[in-house]
Structures are given as C-alpha cells and as structure tokens.
Write a protein that holds these residues in place. Structure first.
Motif, PDB file in Angstrom:
ATOM      1  N   PHE A  90      58.880  18.848 -12.697  1.00 33.92           N
ATOM      2  CA  PHE A  90      58.413  17.711 -13.479  1.00 33.92           C
ATOM      3  C   PHE A  90      57.520  17.883 -14.638  1.00 33.92           C
ATOM      4  O   PHE A  90      56.754  19.004 -14.632  1.00 33.92           O
ATOM      5  N   ASN A  92      54.664  16.394 -15.185  1.00 35.06           N
ATOM      6  CA  ASN A  92      53.097  16.673 -14.772  1.00 35.06           C
ATOM      7  C   ASN A  92      53.236  17.240 -13.442  1.00 35.06           C
ATOM      8  O   ASN A  92      52.651  16.964 -12.762  1.00 35.06           O
ATOM      9  N   GLN A  94      53.291  17.695 -10.292  1.00 31.59           N
ATOM     10  CA  GLN A  94      53.612  17.045  -9.070  1.00 31.59           C
ATOM     11  C   GLN A  94      53.431  18.007  -7.915  1.00 31.59           C
ATOM     12  O   GLN A  94      54.145  18.196  -7.013  1.00 31.59           O
ATOM     13  N   MET A  96      51.043  19.151  -4.631  1.00 32.24           N
ATOM     14  CA  MET A  96      50.117  18.440  -3.619  1.00 32.24           C
ATOM     15  C   MET A  96      48.714  19.006  -3.988  1.00 32.24           C
ATOM     16  O   MET A  96      48.514  20.157  -3.868  1.00 32.24           O
ATOM     17  N   PRO A  97      47.969  17.950  -4.079  1.00 35.71           N
ATOM     18  CA  PRO A  97      46.515  18.511  -4.569  1.00 35.71           C
ATOM     19  C   PRO A  97      45.753  19.125  -3.447  1.00 35.71           C
ATOM     20  O   PRO A  97      44.841  19.763  -3.676  1.00 35.71           O
TER      21      PRO A  97
END
Ligand SMILES: Nc1ncnc2c1ncn2[C@@H]1O[C@H](COP(=O)(O)OP(=O)(O)OP(=O)(O)O)[C@@H](O)[C@H]1O
Ligand SMILES: [Mg+2]
Lengths: 223, 406
Positions: A90, A92, A94, A96-97
């Motif tokens: 994607f 941005n 995407q 998992m922070p």
C-alpha cells in the motif's frame, strides 16, 4: 506460453451515491501471466484502488469474475486465498505499529498458518534481501518511509503469492527513495517469479513495466 | 501462541512505551471494582460468621425441648452425649422473673446453668466480675439489665419467680430469692444483654419448684454447620422431644444477614459493571482507530473469528489482570484494615465504632472461596462482553471500506 496467474473478466463496480449509483468500473478484463509486470495509470478517482481491491478479493464486483492462481496451483476466487494468492503493497505501508519489522513480516506468514519459527526465519531472510538485515527489531515508528515500504514489500512476498498488487507504493516517498523502492520491487518480484500489478501516477515508473494500461472511464486500455 | 494473542498483548502493552495508559487505567478500574466487591463480601462474611458464632454460643448448637419439662434430664443428656455427633449435652432451665433492686426493677430471663462447665459460652462474654464466683447465692446479669437495676458487681438484687405467686395463692408468705451480682456479661445481642440472668441450675430448680426436671437440653455438636441434619437424625427415636438447630432458632436474623450480603454483592457489582462499560467504550475507540489495521489483517487472510479474538481477548485480558489485581488489593487492604479504620476514626472522629457498636475487637473477616469464584466469573464475563461487542463490529466490516478509513 507461461501460466495464467490472474484472470479478470467483465468486472463492473458501482458505488451507492446520493444521486444514484456511481459507476466506477464498467467493463474491465485483464489476464496476467507468471513473471508479468503490469502498470496501471489513471487520474485520481478513476477507480484504480477499487480495481486492485476487486483483483485481490478485498471487495466483490457487481458482476464479472476474478480468478487467482492459488499456491496449490489451481485458479480460485481471490477472497478464498487472501494473503496467499496475492500480496498487497500500500501507499502508506500499513504496518502494525506495535510489531517490529521482523514481526510484521512474520505476522503475514503466521496468519497463513506457517509455524512461528519457520515464519520468523523466512521473514528474516526476506528482510535481509530487501536490505533491512540491520533493522529487524525496529518498530515502524523508528523506520524511515522507504524502510517501512521495504518491510511492506517483504511482508507481501513472504507467503510466495503468485501476484503482488502494489497501490502507489512510491506515493509517499521522495523521488530518489521512490526510484530505489521501484528497483527493489521489480527486482524481488521477478526474482521470486511473481507477477506485479503496479498502480502509479508516475509515467517514468509505469514505463518500466512490461505491459502498461490506463484506466479511464471505467475501462482498462493498453497505453 | 496464536498470532492474534501475540498481537493482542502487543496492542495492550505496546513495546517501547513506558506507560501503557489504556491497559493500566482499565486494569486498575476493574481491579478496584473487584476489590470493593470482595472486601465488602469478606467483611460481611466476617460479621456473619461472628453473629453465627454468637447465636450458637448463646443458644447452643441445638436445643432439645419437650411439651412438658424433661423428667430426667441428666439421663437424657448422658444418652444424647453418647452420639458421635454430639460434643456435649447439658440440661438447662429458663424462665422470666421479676428482678428488683429497691425502687428499680426489670424483667429477667433467668437461666439455670452448670457453673462448673469449663466450656460454658457465657464465660467468653464476661465484661466485669468473675464467672467462677457463680454459686447458689450469686447471679450473673446482662449489662443492660444491670444498668436498668442500677447495680454493680457486689450489689444485691431480689428475684421474684412465678412459683412464688403459687406459694402466695396457697396462703404462704412469698419470699424473694436474694442474689449478689458476681459478673456482668455483654454478648452484643441487645435482647440477651437486656434480660439475661444466669444462676446455677440447682438454685433455679429450687426457686421454680422444678424438682429434678429441666426445661430442655443444650447440645454442642462436633460439626455445628451441619446442625440441621444432625438435629433430624437425633430426633429419630425421640418423638416427644423437639430438636431445634441453631440455624432455626434465629432464622430471620440469619436470613437478613444473607440478604444483606446478596444486596451488597449487586451494589458493588455495579462498580465492576461501570469499569467494564468504560473498557467497552475505550476498546471501541481503539477498534475504530485501528480500522485500517483490521482491513490489513483481512487482506493478509485473517479470518473473522481471529479478528474477533484479537479484540475480544484484549477485553478478557484486562478482565483477568484486573481480577488478579483485585484479589491482591483485597488481601492488602484487608490485612491493613485496622490501620485504615484507625485513620478513618482519627480523620472523622466517631471513636472506635467496631468496638462500640459491634463489640468485636477487630473488623471480622471470613474469606470465602465462593465469593472469589463468583466475582471473577462475573467480571470476566462482563469484560469479555465489553471486548466482544467492538470486536464483532470490527470483524463485520468490509476490508475494502475499513482500509479507506483515515
Ligand atoms: N466505499 C465507497 N463508497 C462510495 N464511493 C466510493 C467508495 N470507494 C470508492 N468510491 C468512489 O469510487 C471512485 C474511485 O475511487 P478509487 O479510490 O478507486 O480511485 P483511485 O483511482 O484509486 O484514486 P486515487 O488515484 O486518488 O487513489 C471515487 O470516485 C470514489 O469516490
Ligand atoms: Mg487509490
């Protein structure tokens, strides 16, 4: 003649709008072969993201059909092989922070059912391959945009999908980093024998694909 | 560990953050709710146990009475004491009498007891004077009765029994029995303290013209908690006698204690419920904030139930950790209860309420495993639901739309 890895026939999609249904895709057909790289350009709002979502099985077309080459070498509907038949990249990233680079990549493998240790080993080797061997334990917040996109590319590849769907993967990056990412993407995808469908605004990047399309007025036409 | 549990733990306790605010505050909220629930239940149990003990000590574990006075109580006592379930059996006699000290008088519930019995429960409640001085010329009074008669230890009172009226009817001069007060007892039961008068059973029989008879027997049982069943078994073969377990003697009072406990459970449970609601709303906003992540997980092939589990587990984890914290808090606070109570008394005045009103030297406690099980079950259930509702909502969304969310 190489294998067909993705087949889309007569896709239509309209969204409900206050003034009646808004057609976005009117008749899209597409056939992708193993090792293909395909670029799709089009103005903003022309339906590129929508098309990728239909191709990847994140949404259903109103009519028409998509088939994807599943890992067990049969053509299936894409939503039934999510995460394995196709890999997404994607704009941005995407990621998992709360997970490290390594865990982000391993997560995709674990969701696909790979045992934890094998998933981690595969993730480590892929991250090393995309040049992040020294950033395995970094959280996304501690990585640059280009590094995040490298992690995302590794994540898209970890389950050895037959097609990678990349939606403006360089859209958030500066010119130089964007070029690096594009080199990497084309390189790794080819190396792994996967096909690539690349949505981009950049004419220059689009030129690097072996087949080029423009999406306009709900139809896909060769550029 | 399945990936969704791993991710749930990471989302609750994000790495690199020194203070996981959401998790900490939620766990604290649940912990406080559980602790208040358990503290109230445990103290209520303590008071309940204390009251139950007093009932048993005041009335015996089981009372044996008949339609008429028991003819040969000593023999019956011996026979009943032979039962393996009975610890001891002793005859008693009791009846109301007029107690008088000059111009002051009161109704005394006089009870004839065995002053040599080392296990006589009244010994525990002696507030002033000495139980061992009790003999045919002495009497032990409840504190309230002593106050009403304006007598202290060493003062003398008169007891007028109904049997004396009988004498008067026959034309003889009724002479009251005279006693010296040798001890004062306080049991905490107002009705007992305001009327109790203890004299030796031998003397009671004289004053009441009972002869060798007694009004009944008091049994102490090996397992007082099972008094109801034991009474039923002992009653077999004694159709003329009534066996009354202690649970039956003060039925309403015991039921009131139980009802109070149940009511307090529900009141305190509301605190846990409120904590669960705030978890629910916080998880909801977390799920909305993570919309795109939910979409990404779906694009990676996560099944719906796994996404439900990811968020549902977070609610459950908060519930489980909060419950554990609640246990620890309960134990800690109750262990320091006297210090806390002392502080409250110092801050707000009012003296030592426990000692003054309840006549317990310490706030009584009774840990009951059932309370802990019920409190944990309810808490886990509500927090699981609080996590499940937003989880189901998240999992029900179309991935393509979830990913369009900012
Ligand atoms: N869920 C939806 N509901 C209603 N309309 C939608 C929805 N998703 C997309 N659209 C509409 O469909 C059209 C195509 O959107 P899409 O995101 O596919 O465009 P795009 O070509 O990817 O644009 P961009 O280059 O800006 O990313 C837009 O007009 C958008 O408003
Ligand atoms: Mg788009």
């Amino acid at each position: 003649m190489p294998d067909v890895v993705l087949q889309a026939r007569g896709l239509t999609k309209a969204f409900a709008a206050p003034a009646g249904p808004l057609p976005v895709l009117t008749d899209v057909s597409l056939e992708i072969f193993a090792g293909d790289s395909v670029s799709i350009r089009g103005s903003s709002g022309s339906g590129k993201t929508t098309l990728l979502q239909l191709l990847g099985g994140l949404d259903q077309p109103d009519s028409g059909e998509v088939l994807i080459l599943a890992p067990d070498t049969s053509l299936v509907a894409p939503h039934s092989s999510l995460g394995r038949g196709v890999g997404f990249v994607f704009q941005n990233y995407q990621l998992m922070p709360e997970l490290t680079a390594l865990e982000n990549v391993a997560l995709a493998a674990r969701i696909a059912g790979v045992p934890s240790e094998a998933a981690t080993a595969e993730a480590r080797s892929l991250l090393t391959q995309v040049g992040l061997g020294a950033r395995l334990e970094h959280l996304p917040s501690k990585l640059s945009g280009g590094e995040c996109q490298r992690v995302a590319i590794a994540r898209a590849l970890v389950n050895r999908p037959s097609v990678i769907l990349a939606d403006e993967p360089t859209g958030n990056l500066d010119e130089r980093t964007g070029a690096e990412i594009m080199d990497l993407l084309l390189g790794v995808v080819a190396e792994r024998g996967a096909a690539l469908i690349l949505v981009t605004h950049s004419r220059e990047f689009a030129e690097r694909a072996t087949r080029r399309f423009v999406l306009s007025g709900g139809v896909l036409t060769p550029a | 560990m399945p990936w969704f549990l791993h991710l749930a733990l990471r989302q609750l306790f994000p790495p690199g953050k020194r203070f996981p605010a959401f998790a900490t505050v939620s766990i604290l909220g649940v912990g406080l709710g559980v602790a208040s629930l358990l503290i109230v239940q445990t103290v209520m149990n303590g008071f309940g146990e204390e009251h139950r003990l007093r009932i048993r000590e005041s009335f015996g574990d089981c009372q044996v009475t008949g339609a008429a006075p028991i003819e040969r109580p000593e023999a019956l006592a011996k026979q009943l004491a032979a039962s393996p379930e009975v610890a001891s059996a002793s005859p008693y006699a009791e009846g109301p009498a007029l107690a008088r000290n000059g111009d002051f008088s009161g109704i005394a519930q006089v009870r004839g007891i065995d002053p040599t019995d080392p296990a006589q429960p009244a010994r525990k409640y002696v507030y002033g004077g000495s139980f061992d001085e009790l003999d045919d010329g002495r009497i032990i009074l409840g504190a309230g009765l002593a106050r009403a008669l304006r007598v202290r230890i060493g003062d003398r009172i008169e007891i007028w029994s109904p049997a004396m009226a009988e004498r008067a009817e026959k034309g003889k001069a009724p002479l009251p029995a005279e006693f010296e007060v040798c001890a004062v007892i306080v049991t905490g039961f107002t009705e007992v303290d305001n009327a109790a008068a203890l004299i030796p059973l031998r003397r009671f029989r004289e004053i009441w013209n009972l002869g060798p008879r007694a009004h009944g027997l008091t049994l102490r049982l090996k397992q007082p908690a099972l008094a109801e069943a034991t009474a039923g078994r002992l009653a077999v073969g004694h159709p003329e006698l009534r066996f009354r377990p202690w649970q039956d003697i003060k039925k309403d009072f015991l039921a009131a204690i139980r009802f109070e406990k149940t009511m307090l459970f529900f009141l305190m449970f509301i605190i846990t419920l409120v904590a669960s609601f705030s978890i629910g709303s916080t998880l909801f906003s977390a799920v909305i904030r993570r919309s795109r992540e939910v979409g990404v997980l779906a694009s990676l092939g996560a099944a719906r139930w796994q996404i439900v589990a990811l968020f549902g587990l977070q609610g459950l984890l908060i519930g489980a950790l909060g419950t554990l914290l609640g246990f620890v808090l309960t134990w800690t606070i109750l262990a320091c209860r006297d210090g806390i109570l002392g502080m409250i008394n110092r801050l707000f005045g009012g003296g030592d309420m426990v000692a003054n009103i309840y006549l317990f030297s310490k706030v009584p406690l009774h840990y009951d495993a059932t309370d802990f099980v019920i409190a944990s079950a309810f808490t886990l259930l509500t927090t699981a639901i609080a996590g499940l509702v937003p989880a189901l909502w998240a999992a029900g969304r179309k991935p393509s739309e979830a990913m369009r969310d900012a």
